[in-house]
Design a protein around this motif. Sequence first.
Motif, PDB file in Angstrom:
ATOM      1  N   ASN A   1      45.349  38.004  48.127  1.00 56.53           N
ATOM      2  CA  ASN A   1      45.780  38.382  46.776  1.00 56.53           C
ATOM      3  C   ASN A   1      44.582  38.706  45.886  1.00 56.53           C
ATOM      4  OD1 ASN A   1      48.440  37.971  47.528  1.00 56.53           O
ATOM      5  ND2 ASN A   1      48.563  35.947  46.600  1.00 56.53           N
ATOM      6  N   GLU A   2      43.539  37.889  45.964  1.00 57.58           N
ATOM      7  CA  GLU A   2      42.351  38.132  45.161  1.00 57.58           C
ATOM      8  C   GLU A   2      41.649  39.419  45.592  1.00 57.58           C
ATOM      9  OE1 GLU A   2      39.859  34.657  45.146  1.00 57.58           O
ATOM     10  OE2 GLU A   2      41.333  33.457  44.062  1.00 57.58           O
TER      11      GLU A   2
ATOM     12  N   ILE B   1      39.714  44.966  44.835  1.00 60.19           N
ATOM     13  CA  ILE B   1      39.712  46.372  45.267  1.00 60.19           C
ATOM     14  C   ILE B   1      40.229  47.278  44.161  1.00 60.19           C
ATOM     15  CG2 ILE B   1      40.795  48.009  46.859  1.00 60.19           C
ATOM     16  CD1 ILE B   1      40.574  45.815  49.028  1.00 60.19           C
ATOM     17  N   ALA B   2      41.294  46.868  43.511  1.00 59.72           N
ATOM     18  CA  ALA B   2      41.845  47.678  42.414  1.00 59.72           C
ATOM     19  C   ALA B   2      40.816  47.828  41.292  1.00 59.72           C
ATOM     20  CB  ALA B   2      43.129  47.040  41.884  1.00 59.72           C
ATOM     21  N   GLU B   3      40.113  46.745  40.976  1.00 55.49           N
ATOM     22  CA  GLU B   3      39.097  46.778  39.926  1.00 55.49           C
ATOM     23  C   GLU B   3      37.931  47.694  40.325  1.00 55.49           C
ATOM     24  OE1 GLU B   3      36.070  43.634  37.740  1.00 55.49           O
ATOM     25  OE2 GLU B   3      37.909  42.865  38.652  1.00 55.49           O
ATOM     26  N   ILE B   4      37.496  47.600  41.568  1.00 53.31           N
ATOM     27  CA  ILE B   4      36.393  48.446  42.044  1.00 53.31           C
ATOM     28  C   ILE B   4      36.795  49.914  42.013  1.00 53.31           C
ATOM     29  CG2 ILE B   4      35.031  49.066  44.088  1.00 53.31           C
ATOM     30  CD1 ILE B   4      34.999  46.030  44.767  1.00 53.31           C
TER      31      ILE B   4
END
Length: 110
Positions: free
Chosen positions: A24-25, A30-33
């Motif tokens: 989950n983290e 990945i979304a943030e990157i």
Amino acid sequence: MPTYVEIMAQIEALQKQAEQIRRNEIDGVIAEIKQKIRDYDLTAADLGFVPAAQSQEVRPAQPSKRSTVKPKYKDPASGKTWTGRGVMPKWMKAAVEAGHVRDEFLIDAG
């Protein structure tokens, strides 16, 4: 006091829980990157994943530093050649297995 089997079951359950939390983290990271890559218009070369020469920038071609090696052996039947480097070609291997000597296939230097 819990038994060994109970402790092992708890460990297994905690490991599964930890792996799920990790997944989950990672999704969030990945979304943030990906968002940062879009925001700053970064390339794989910017991030160090490919050499800069392979990036989308057009750069002049560099001459190859590899030199061509002249063939050392020649198959008189097929005309195929071999430099004597790397894996022995099938025609040479078959000849050697048939009792021939490599030197029989040497190309004359002159």
